[in-house]
Write a protein that holds these residues in place. Structure first.
Motif, PDB file in Angstrom:
ATOM      1  N   SER A  33       0.842  -1.189   0.000  1.00  0.00           N
ATOM      2  CA  SER A  33       0.000   0.000   0.000  1.00  0.00           C
ATOM      3  C   SER A  33       0.880   1.242   0.000  1.00  0.00           C
ATOM      4  O   SER A  33       2.099   1.152   0.164  1.00  0.00           O
ATOM      5  CB  SER A  33      -0.906   0.000   1.228  1.00  0.00           C
ATOM      6  OG  SER A  33      -0.132   0.126   2.402  1.00  0.00           O
ATOM      7  N   ALA A  34       0.276   2.415  -0.160  1.00  0.00           N
ATOM      8  CA  ALA A  34       1.042   3.660  -0.170  1.00  0.00           C
ATOM      9  C   ALA A  34       1.769   3.863   1.153  1.00  0.00           C
ATOM     10  O   ALA A  34       2.939   4.271   1.186  1.00  0.00           O
ATOM     11  CB  ALA A  34       0.119   4.839  -0.456  1.00  0.00           C
ATOM     12  N   SER A  35       1.115   3.573   2.276  1.00  0.00           N
ATOM     13  CA  SER A  35       1.744   3.755   3.584  1.00  0.00           C
ATOM     14  C   SER A  35       2.867   2.743   3.800  1.00  0.00           C
ATOM     15  O   SER A  35       3.915   3.068   4.371  1.00  0.00           O
ATOM     16  CB  SER A  35       0.702   3.631   4.693  1.00  0.00           C
ATOM     17  OG  SER A  35       0.090   2.344   4.683  1.00  0.00           O
ATOM     18  N   GLN A  36       2.657   1.511   3.346  1.00  0.00           N
ATOM     19  CA  GLN A  36       3.707   0.501   3.469  1.00  0.00           C
ATOM     20  C   GLN A  36       4.926   0.882   2.630  1.00  0.00           C
ATOM     21  O   GLN A  36       6.070   0.780   3.084  1.00  0.00           O
ATOM     22  CB  GLN A  36       3.182  -0.865   3.028  1.00  0.00           C
ATOM     23  CG  GLN A  36       2.199  -1.496   3.993  1.00  0.00           C
ATOM     24  CD  GLN A  36       1.603  -2.780   3.439  1.00  0.00           C
ATOM     25  OE1 GLN A  36       1.371  -2.895   2.220  1.00  0.00           O
ATOM     26  NE2 GLN A  36       1.331  -3.742   4.306  1.00  0.00           N
ATOM     27  N   ARG A  37       4.686   1.357   1.422  1.00  0.00           N
ATOM     28  CA  ARG A  37       5.782   1.743   0.538  1.00  0.00           C
ATOM     29  C   ARG A  37       6.553   2.927   1.122  1.00  0.00           C
ATOM     30  O   ARG A  37       7.778   2.983   1.052  1.00  0.00           O
ATOM     31  CB  ARG A  37       5.241   2.092  -0.850  1.00  0.00           C
ATOM     32  CG  ARG A  37       6.331   2.322  -1.885  1.00  0.00           C
ATOM     33  CD  ARG A  37       5.723   2.634  -3.251  1.00  0.00           C
ATOM     34  NE  ARG A  37       4.963   1.502  -3.758  1.00  0.00           N
ATOM     35  CZ  ARG A  37       5.504   0.467  -4.395  1.00  0.00           C
ATOM     36  NH1 ARG A  37       6.823   0.421  -4.573  1.00  0.00           N
ATOM     37  NH2 ARG A  37       4.749  -0.515  -4.845  1.00  0.00           N
ATOM     38  N   ARG A  38       5.810   3.870   1.734  1.00  0.00           N
ATOM     39  CA  ARG A  38       6.458   5.034   2.329  1.00  0.00           C
ATOM     40  C   ARG A  38       7.370   4.614   3.485  1.00  0.00           C
ATOM     41  O   ARG A  38       8.501   5.088   3.614  1.00  0.00           O
ATOM     42  CB  ARG A  38       5.393   6.022   2.820  1.00  0.00           C
ATOM     43  CG  ARG A  38       5.967   7.327   3.387  1.00  0.00           C
ATOM     44  CD  ARG A  38       4.886   8.387   3.555  1.00  0.00           C
ATOM     45  NE  ARG A  38       3.828   7.955   4.451  1.00  0.00           N
ATOM     46  CZ  ARG A  38       2.604   7.630   4.068  1.00  0.00           C
ATOM     47  NH1 ARG A  38       2.270   7.662   2.782  1.00  0.00           N
ATOM     48  NH2 ARG A  38       1.692   7.247   4.951  1.00  0.00           N
ATOM     49  N   LEU A  39       6.889   3.701   4.322  1.00  0.00           N
ATOM     50  CA  LEU A  39       7.681   3.226   5.459  1.00  0.00           C
ATOM     51  C   LEU A  39       8.934   2.498   4.983  1.00  0.00           C
ATOM     52  O   LEU A  39      10.041   2.734   5.490  1.00  0.00           O
ATOM     53  CB  LEU A  39       6.824   2.306   6.333  1.00  0.00           C
ATOM     54  CG  LEU A  39       7.501   1.685   7.556  1.00  0.00           C
ATOM     55  CD1 LEU A  39       8.041   2.766   8.483  1.00  0.00           C
ATOM     56  CD2 LEU A  39       6.527   0.782   8.312  1.00  0.00           C
ATOM     57  N   THR A  64      10.444   2.824   2.139  1.00  0.00           N
ATOM     58  CA  THR A  64      11.338   3.780   1.477  1.00  0.00           C
ATOM     59  C   THR A  64      12.177   4.548   2.484  1.00  0.00           C
ATOM     60  O   THR A  64      13.387   4.739   2.305  1.00  0.00           O
ATOM     61  CB  THR A  64      10.529   4.766   0.618  1.00  0.00           C
ATOM     62  OG1 THR A  64       9.822   4.038  -0.400  1.00  0.00           O
ATOM     63  CG2 THR A  64      11.454   5.783  -0.053  1.00  0.00           C
ATOM     64  N   VAL A  65      11.544   4.992   3.580  1.00  0.00           N
ATOM     65  CA  VAL A  65      12.280   5.704   4.625  1.00  0.00           C
ATOM     66  C   VAL A  65      13.362   4.812   5.224  1.00  0.00           C
ATOM     67  O   VAL A  65      14.498   5.235   5.431  1.00  0.00           O
ATOM     68  CB  VAL A  65      11.319   6.197   5.727  1.00  0.00           C
ATOM     69  CG1 VAL A  65      12.101   6.713   6.937  1.00  0.00           C
ATOM     70  CG2 VAL A  65      10.414   7.296   5.200  1.00  0.00           C
ATOM     71  N   ARG A  88      15.183   9.389  10.082  1.00  0.00           N
ATOM     72  CA  ARG A  88      13.801   8.928  10.242  1.00  0.00           C
ATOM     73  C   ARG A  88      12.865  10.107  10.494  1.00  0.00           C
ATOM     74  O   ARG A  88      11.746  10.132  10.002  1.00  0.00           O
ATOM     75  CB  ARG A  88      13.710   7.938  11.417  1.00  0.00           C
ATOM     76  CG  ARG A  88      12.328   7.326  11.570  1.00  0.00           C
ATOM     77  CD  ARG A  88      12.307   6.297  12.674  1.00  0.00           C
ATOM     78  NE  ARG A  88      12.515   6.918  13.991  1.00  0.00           N
ATOM     79  CZ  ARG A  88      12.477   6.246  15.144  1.00  0.00           C
ATOM     80  NH1 ARG A  88      12.283   4.953  15.113  1.00  0.00           N
ATOM     81  NH2 ARG A  88      12.684   6.844  16.286  1.00  0.00           N
ATOM     82  N   GLU A 141      16.261   4.477   2.822  1.00  0.00           N
ATOM     83  CA  GLU A 141      17.071   5.699   2.806  1.00  0.00           C
ATOM     84  C   GLU A 141      17.957   5.771   4.045  1.00  0.00           C
ATOM     85  O   GLU A 141      19.130   6.186   3.961  1.00  0.00           O
ATOM     86  CB  GLU A 141      16.168   6.920   2.712  1.00  0.00           C
ATOM     87  CG  GLU A 141      15.472   7.061   1.360  1.00  0.00           C
ATOM     88  CD  GLU A 141      14.452   8.183   1.342  1.00  0.00           C
ATOM     89  OE1 GLU A 141      14.154   8.729   2.432  1.00  0.00           O
ATOM     90  OE2 GLU A 141      13.939   8.508   0.259  1.00  0.00           O
TER      91      GLU A 141
END
Length: 254
Positions: free
Chosen positions: A216-222, A224-225, A254, A228
Motif C-alpha cells: 500500500s502507499a503507507s507501506q511503501r512510504r515506510l 522507502t524511509v 527517520r 534511505e
C-alpha cells in the motif's frame, strides 16, 4: 561462551565452560561430562587439556597455584558468585582484575581467517532469506516460512542457528522478536523475518521485512524511509566511528 570459543575453539552447548590460561598452556574445563567428546572434537587443544569437572574453582586453583599474584578474569559479569568466592578462598593472596574490556578489544580486531568465517556465516544466512522469499505466498503459515529458512541455512553450511528464528506476520510484526506460529499469512501484509546461521562459532544475523503482494502507499512510504536510512548510514560503518553516531544519524533521517 564467546570468550571460551575465542581461546579454545569450543562453544559450550550443553552446560557451561571455563578456560584457564597460564604462561605454560591453555586448559578447558566443562561441567557437562557427556559433552567432553564433542569438546575434544571442536577444540584445537590436545585432549589432555580438556577436563570435565564439578568444581570450577578447585580445578582453576590447582592450575594457577597459590603463588599466583594476579588473576585476570574475562567475563567477570558472568562468573558465578560461588565460583568467585571459592576461588578467592583457595587463592586469597591473589589480586583479581577484570580483563573483559581488554579481551573485548582484542576480539574486535578480526583476522583474515575470522573475516572469511563471517562471510561463510553470511552466505548461509542469506540462503535462509532466499528460502523465505521463495516460500512467501498466500496460505503459507509463519511456521512453514521459519522452517524453510532454517532448513536452507543448515543446508547452506550453518551447523546451528545463531538464535531461534523470529518470524511474524500482519499485526505480529510489531513484536521485536515474534515466535513463529500457525498463523496463515494474508495478502498485502507485512511479514518479518529475523534469522542467522553459525559457521565454526561465527554468527550470521539478518532481518528482513517483506510485503505479500503489492504494498500500500503507507507501506511503501515506510519501506522507502527505512531504505534511505540504510543507504545513508552504511557508508559510516568504518574503523574509528562510534556506533552511537550511526544510530543518531539513523534517528535524524527517520
Amino acid at each position: 561462551p564467546g570468550n571460551v570459543f575465542y581461546f579454545t575453539g569450543y562453544v559450550p552447548f550443553n552446560g557451561s565452560a571455563l578456560c584457564v590460561l597460564t604462561e605454560a598452556d591453555c586448559q578447558l574445563f566443562l561441567d557437562a561430562a557427556w559433552d567432553r567428546a564433542a569438546a575434544c572434537h571442536q577444540t584445537w587443544l590436545s585432549e589432555a587439556l580438556v577436563t570435565a569437572t564439578t568444581d570450577y574453582a578447585r580445578s582453576a586453583a590447582e592450575i594457577l597455584g597459590r603463588a599466583t599474584a594476579r588473576i585476570g578474569v574475562v567475563g567477570m559479569d558472568l562468573l558465578p558468585a560461588n565460583v568467585y568466592i571459592s576461588l578467592k578462598a583457595a587463592l586469597p593472596e591473589a589480586e583479581y582484575v577484570d580483563l573483559t574490556p581488554v579481551v573485548g578489544a582484542l576480539r574486535a580486531r578480526k583476522s583474515e581467517a575470522e573475516v572469511a568465517l563471517l562471510r561463510e556465516a553470511g552466505v548461509a544466512t542469506s540462503a535462509g532469506v532466499r528460502a523465505f522469499e521463495a516460500h512467501l505466498k498466500p496460505g503459507v503459515s509463519e511456521m512453514e516460512l521459519a522452517v524453510a529458512a532454517e532448513a536452507a541455512m543448515k543446508l547452506g553450511g550453518a551447523e546451528r542457528l545463531t538464535f531461534p528464528t523470529n518470524l511474524g506476520s500482519g499485526p505480529r510484526t510489531r513484536f521485536v522478536s515474534p515466535v513463529p506460529t500457525a498463523r496463515v499469512v494474508k495478502d498485502h501484509e507485512f511479514v518479518l523475518l529475523d534469522c542467522g546461521g553459525v559457521v565454526k562459532g561465527y554468527c550470521g544475523d539478518v532481518s528482513r521485512t517483506a510485503v505479500l503482494g503489492e504494498p500500500s502507499a503507507s507501506q511503501r512510504r515506510l519501506l522507502t524511509v527505512l531504505l534511505e536510512m540504510y543507504d545513508e548510514c552504511c557508508p559510516m560503518l568504518k574503523p574509528g566511528v562510534e556506533m552511537r553516531a550511526v544510530h543518531s544519524r539513523s534517528e535524524e533521517r527517520r
